[in-house]
Write a protein that holds these residues in place. Structure first.
Motif, short mmCIF file in Angstrom:
data_model
loop_
_atom_site.label_atom_id
_atom_site.label_comp_id
_atom_site.label_asym_id
_atom_site.label_seq_id
_atom_site.Cartn_x
_atom_site.Cartn_y
_atom_site.Cartn_z
N LEU A 197 6.44 -3.21 -7.17
CA LEU A 197 6.36 -2.01 -6.35
C LEU A 197 7.27 -2.15 -5.15
CD1 LEU A 197 2.45 -1.65 -6.31
CD2 LEU A 197 4.05 -0.86 -8.06
N THR A 198 8.16 -1.17 -4.95
CA THR A 198 9.04 -1.17 -3.79
C THR A 198 8.81 0.12 -3.01
OG1 THR A 198 10.99 -0.13 -4.79
CG2 THR A 198 10.69 -2.49 -5.17
N ASP A 199 9.45 0.23 -1.87
CA ASP A 199 9.16 1.32 -0.94
C ASP A 199 9.92 2.61 -1.28
OD1 ASP A 199 7.99 2.22 1.64
OD2 ASP A 199 10.10 2.40 2.23
N PRO A 200 9.20 3.75 -1.39
CA PRO A 200 7.76 3.88 -1.52
C PRO A 200 7.39 4.07 -2.99
CG PRO A 200 8.69 6.03 -1.04
CD PRO A 200 9.86 5.07 -1.20
N THR A 201 6.20 3.71 -3.39
CA THR A 201 5.70 4.01 -4.74
C THR A 201 4.48 4.89 -4.58
OG1 THR A 201 6.55 1.95 -5.67
CG2 THR A 201 4.80 3.06 -6.88
N ALA A 218 4.29 -6.63 -5.21
CA ALA A 218 4.81 -5.68 -4.23
C ALA A 218 5.68 -6.41 -3.22
CB ALA A 218 3.68 -4.96 -3.50
N GLU A 219 6.70 -5.72 -2.72
CA GLU A 219 7.46 -6.26 -1.60
C GLU A 219 6.62 -6.08 -0.32
OE1 GLU A 219 12.13 -6.07 -2.73
OE2 GLU A 219 11.31 -4.24 -1.83
N PRO A 220 6.88 -6.87 0.72
CA PRO A 220 6.04 -6.83 1.93
C PRO A 220 6.04 -5.47 2.63
CG PRO A 220 7.42 -8.80 1.91
CD PRO A 220 7.91 -7.92 0.81
N LYS A 221 4.85 -5.05 3.03
CA LYS A 221 4.63 -3.88 3.89
C LYS A 221 5.24 -2.59 3.36
CE LYS A 221 4.04 -6.55 8.14
NZ LYS A 221 2.59 -6.46 8.07
N ILE A 222 5.35 -2.47 2.04
CA ILE A 222 5.86 -1.23 1.48
C ILE A 222 4.71 -0.23 1.32
CG2 ILE A 222 7.76 -2.36 0.30
CD1 ILE A 222 5.39 -1.32 -2.12
N LEU A 223 5.04 1.04 1.19
CA LEU A 223 4.05 2.09 1.03
C LEU A 223 3.67 2.24 -0.44
CD1 LEU A 223 2.44 4.51 2.21
CD2 LEU A 223 4.47 5.91 1.75
#
Length: 280
Positions: A197-201, A218-223
């Motif tokens: 999951l990358t920003d945003p999903t 998931a990448e860090p702190k992504i939505l």
């Protein structure tokens, strides 16, 4: 107020274009507001060296840092969307985006190797209509899973999307069932499926194939979410936590298995593939 909002959105969207960094140009991080040389930011694959903010990558850039050099072979490269509900100006909008991004639609799929392990890759690109899922995106994902099943290969999907594509109406919503069905058939055949999951999903992508991985990274702190914070707060009449829908919140609640920094992603994926028996 609306003009200010759109200026902010436009600035962030333009900051995410993959362009060569002019000499002496500075990148201002939207999270920590630090200013660093743009070349340094690009050198770190669009990660802020001060706060670890992970900016958006194009599909081609993502493939370049994930797959072994020259190993990627694209599937269905010429597939483009029609206009199933005669949405005004939809064909023209797509044509403009094809010219400006070099993409045919919002996802690139194909076969590649990651440190020698063969995989089927799917990478969404938010530059094309915010990587919304229309008929072509759904079809390319379904075909990718079918090919993976035929070749007994694992699937890795990098997701980044605003959800279903409204310009295709009910046809776009049908892609949720199509992609979910393809994942189920792949799973029944014993295939491994990893989602990153990358920003945003968000939206219908989160509600379908993005959440169905055997392993969800998931990448860090992504939505990550379905509906937006404001809609949810208005519905339940409660204030949500400040970290609501961030990757770390989703991991705490069990929706995400691992949070992996971009610099470690390729090695982590290689390790997981080998752990599950997918070697050269």
């Amino acid at each position: 107020m609306l003009e200010d909002f759109f200026n902010v959105v436009r600035k962030r969207f333009n900051d995410d274009d993959d362009k060569a960094a002019p000499e002496n140009q500075v990148f201002k991080c939207p999270r920590c507001q630090s200013q660093v040389p743009l070349g340094r930011y690009e050198e770190l694959n669009r990660v802020c060296p001060e706060c670890n903010y992970h900016g958006r990558l194009s599909a081609r850039a993502r493939i370049a840092i994930t797959a072994d050099k020259d190993s990627f072979v694209e599937y269905d490269a010429d597939m483009i969307s029609c206009n199933p509900i005669d949405f005004p100006d939809y064909e023209e909008k797509q044509a403009e985006l094809r010219d400006s991004t070099g993409l045919r639609d919002a996802i690139v799929t194909g076969e590649a190797k990651i440190k020698g392990s063969s995989v089927v890759l799917g990478v969404m690109d938010s530059r094309f209509m915010m990587a919304s899922m229309g008929s072509v995106v759904g079809e390319k994902i379904a075909r990718a899973f079918e090919r993976a099943q035929e070749k007994n290969l694992p699937v890795i999907m990098f997701t980044a999307s605003g959800g279903a594509r409204m310009q295709e109406g009910i046809v776009s919503l049908m892609q949720m069932a199509k992609t979910s069905g393809a994942v189920k058939l792949h799973s029944d055949n014993g295939g491994l499926y990893i989602t990153v999951l990358t920003d945003p999903t968000t939206g219908g992508v989160t509600a379908s194939f993005a959440s169905l991985g055997d392993i969800i990274i998931a990448e860090p702190k992504i939505l990550v979410g379905f509906a937006g914070r404001r809609v949810i707060e208005g519905t339940i009449k409660q204030r949500l936590p400040d970290d609501f829908q961030l990757a770390e919140f989703m991991q705490e609640k069990g929706f995400v298995d691992m949070i992996v920094e971009r610099r470690k992603m390729r090695s982590t994926l290689s390790h997981l593939l080998k752990l599950h028996g997918y070697t050269e």
